[in-house]
Enzyme design. Structure first.
Site, short mmCIF file in Angstrom:
data_model
loop_
_atom_site.label_atom_id
_atom_site.label_comp_id
_atom_site.label_asym_id
_atom_site.label_seq_id
_atom_site.Cartn_x
_atom_site.Cartn_y
_atom_site.Cartn_z
N ASP A 1 -8.32 -5.76 -5.78
CA ASP A 1 -7.99 -4.61 -4.93
C ASP A 1 -8.32 -3.30 -5.62
OD1 ASP A 1 -6.92 -2.86 -3.12
OD2 ASP A 1 -4.82 -3.26 -3.67
N HIS B 1 -6.04 -6.58 -1.34
CA HIS B 1 -4.96 -5.63 -1.03
C HIS B 1 -3.73 -6.37 -0.48
CE1 HIS B 1 -3.80 -1.49 -0.82
NE2 HIS B 1 -3.79 -1.38 0.50
N SER C 1 0.84 -1.18 0.00
CA SER C 1 0.00 0.00 0.00
C SER C 1 0.89 1.26 0.00
CB SER C 1 -0.94 -0.07 1.21
OG SER C 1 -1.99 0.83 1.08
#
Lengths: 472, 472
Positions: free
Chosen positions: B407, B432, B154
């Site tokens: 995601d 994710h 991320s």
């Protein structure tokens, strides 16, 4: 590039701006602080543009990454860009470095204290250049897809290399001329710089370096008496007679003189730091050819004074010598000193054996204390290594490091090929970024070959860039 | 990664720290400001180290570039590093991002105002990581020549990629998992994010996305009366009954719920943002299978409330639903909002046609005004593009961008190979950064292949690095 301890300032030489169309622009607003959001002020960055030979259908942009001085001065001393503009169909841009020339983030207050000086860093300057290049590409009709090549000499050359390293999306390659990116702590021996200066004098005349090495003691001997001090002041036609307490400063001034001569030992008459004859060190050394075993201190210092006049009074217009500066001009000194006192920590030292100077160690603590008393900041000895990669630059691409064999700054330069696309060029007969100067009939063939090779790389990068170009 | 508008916070999941030796260190002093010299304060950066499998003769270091939260939480959710440590003989380091967890530059005052928040930037964080890595290599016996690989997910993945781009001398390569480095203005369509969320629901159950799209109007219809408001509050077991003025917030909370589910739609029971069943969206969609042409608003919202409980009350321990947050924990929100309000400007938008949400344009000016009122700063929409290269990242090397097909953040990810050494991996069944999690028996084969390929690249980079190593 100026060295840390003394004031090596500059002035105009001949002006190509007089003969070509040159636009002097106050650039798009630059953020005073690119790396924080509290200070949201802006300032005008100055840059010079010439479009005379530019191919408006995406022709390349040669972008000079300005260093510690007025950009017009660098523009006038970077004839190489003017010489190759037509062949490349290139636009020329010379961007001024923040805090120099007219690009003052806080106007007249820019140098007032540590708070105002806080944004004088190479990282901020690189961000300025990136923002300016993107702005030009966005706003100049035809420039949207123009490949941009960074070019710079000395500290400006370091900035060119670093711009390619940090913003490879903004410039397709960089020519870093006489750029001592390794003149930082623990990267190269601190004594190499003065060794090269010494070699320049040794090769330029019999006994030249030996006599300079002896001169320091001769100064001590003669200035032991008031009569001797007076004699020396007269012999050098000093503007202010020497006092006992001036002796360290007098020696530093002389030392700086020899260093500057090494930097500008060009093969033709030129006016970079001072107006000088061709191969000025050879001319200097004509006054220092004594047999060291028989010369008296008086004779020796007489020769030194003649030698110094070659540097300070080649025009014959100088009524007296002023030991408070070693080069005329109104640029750069305080700003560069601040930079040396923060990021640009470049250790230099002498031993009096491998060089012709009085032995002096590199003393970081003393330097740091001096910086603190002057600017209220302390240098970070290892920051440049951390942020710019130190010796480990192999993963970058499209950078030429050109070096002059005569240039003391080659001590901290990249003088060997690192990879196929991070390459070194050495110009044995070259002084400080000779390759960036105009072509001259007296140029040694080595600098001509270097320039040819540089242009060859430029063309390669431009071709590469056009192939890689993102559509749209 | 949290999105800008709402509070997506985190809490611990299972803790490998319980079963292995883990050293929790307050790192060497970091400068509060790497890019200026006026602020000369320092702070302790926290990092976690595990040496269990490390080959002390120069074995590699896997270095997690911490993101917007307590580093122990990321450590516990990055099982991949623990799974591959033995095979690689690797030291594991998890470095906390400044201003999060315990790494607070100004202690309790760190968030007090714009002045104290001024050093919360990705550039400062990258400099922290570089300084820490160099410090580890200098001080840990056997680590001097250890190749370091950056790993992150991320925003942490963005930092990993950027660390390799900006400091390639410090890390030999980077795995950037689910890292939306292109989720910035003018790089990707702002609507793609919510399109992917919608697709996740559409593929997980008949009519699931259609019924969610209809639910917004149903909410409007029912809450037109006070009775309806009361009914809805009861139906959702809300901790605080809804008022008319809460409706926008209620809808935003629901929208965030669906987004979070898309991020954590893992193939097995997990506790990332919330404790959840395997393939949680399939479980959610079991409550939303109505034929949309016949369902009443009451029936529909009844289903929506059941669906929301899958996310908020899988454990059955939650007495009422609290619309003021969408994930438990005590991490990151204000700091990430500040970052979104400065550098991390990520436009998102909906149209209600290609996605299942109410139409909402990206409104930079409104966002900027909100940032100014909250933090006294304004975002710079184009800074990330300038500083990190935008779409033009081809000149870099040794970066893996891994993306989950499920995601929503893959909308801003690099999903195609850029060159031989800047490569993309797409894990169609992945949410994710699934690849960064521990191996699990329910892992789809696509994530297993991705991990194998990632390790293959790690080994290649390590071999390359050992060949290139500078002597000494």
């Amino acid at each position: 590039m100026e060295r840390k301890p003394q004031n090596t300032q500059h002035r105009y030489s001949h002006a190509p701006t007089d003969i070509v169309t040159m636009t002097d622009r106050q650039g798009g607003n630059q953020r005073i602080d690119h790396f924080g959001f509290l200070e949201d002020g802006t300032f005008k960055q100055r840059y010079l543009v010439n479009n005379e030979h530019w191919d408006q259908k995406g022709g390349p942009i040669l972008f000079y990454t300005g260093n510690e001085g007025d950009i017009t001065w660098f523009c006038n001393n970077t004839g190489f860009m003017w010489d190759v503009a037509e062949e490349l169909g290139a636009m020329l841009v010379f961007a001024e470095h923040r805090y120099y020339g007219e690009s003052l983030p806080f106007g007249q207050d820019s140098y007032s204290d540590a708070k105002h000086l806080n944004y004088l860093t190479s990282e901020q300057a690189l961000a300025d250049f990136s923002v300016l290049i993107r702005e030009l590409k966005r706003t100049v009709l035809g420039a949207q897809k123009s490949p941009v090549i960074a070019i710079g000499g000395s500290y400006g050359g370091m900035l060119s290399a670093w711009l390619r390293m940090k913003y490879p999306n903004v410039v397709v390659g960089a020519l870093a001329a006489s750029a001592p990116i390794w003149q930082f702590p623990d990267m190269v021996p601190c004594g190499d710089f003065y060794k090269i200066v010494t070699q320049d004098f040794a090769r330029s005349g019999l006994n030249c370096d030996v006599n300079i090495r002896r001169s320091w003691k001769a100064i001590d001997n003669i200035t032991a008496t008031d009569d001797g001090l007076q004699w020396l002041s007269g012999e050098f036609s000093l503007c202010s007679p020497l006092k006992k307490t001036d002796l360290d400063g007098f020696k530093a001034w002389l030392q700086e003189t020899w260093v500057n001569l090494a930097m500008v030992d060009y093969p033709y008459e030129a006016n970079f730091l001072q107006p000088l004859p061709r191969w000025p060190i050879q001319v200097v050394c004509k006054h220092l050819g004594f047999d060291p075993s028989v010369v008296s201190d008086y004779q020796l210092l007489g020769g030194i004074s003649e030698a110094a006049r070659v540097y300070y009074n080649y025009t014959g217009n100088c009524p007296c010598l002023n030991t408070s500066s070693t080069a005329t001009g109104n640029l750069g000194f305080i700003g560069w000193y601040y930079q040396a006192c923060t990021e640009m920590v470049m250790p230099l030292c002498t031993d009096g054996i491998q060089d012709m100077f009085e032995p002096q160690d590199w003393n970081f603590q003393a330097f740091s204390d001096e910086c603190h008393s002057l600017f209220g900041v302390r240098p970070r000895a290892d920051w440049a290594d951390t942020v710019y990669g130190g010796l480990d630059i192999a993963s970058h691409s499209n950078i030429i490091f050109s070096n002059g064999g005569l240039d003391p700054w080659s001590s901290g330069g990249v003088t060997r090929n690192i990879s196929d696309s991070v390459v070194a060029i050495v110009i044995p007969d070259g002084a400080h970024h000779l390759d960036l100067r105009y072509n001259n009939e007296y140029d040694p063939h080595t600098v001509l070959s270097a320039r040819v090779l540089e242009v060859k790389y430029f063309k390669l990068w431009i071709t590469q860039a056009r192939k890689l170009q993102i559509p749209g």
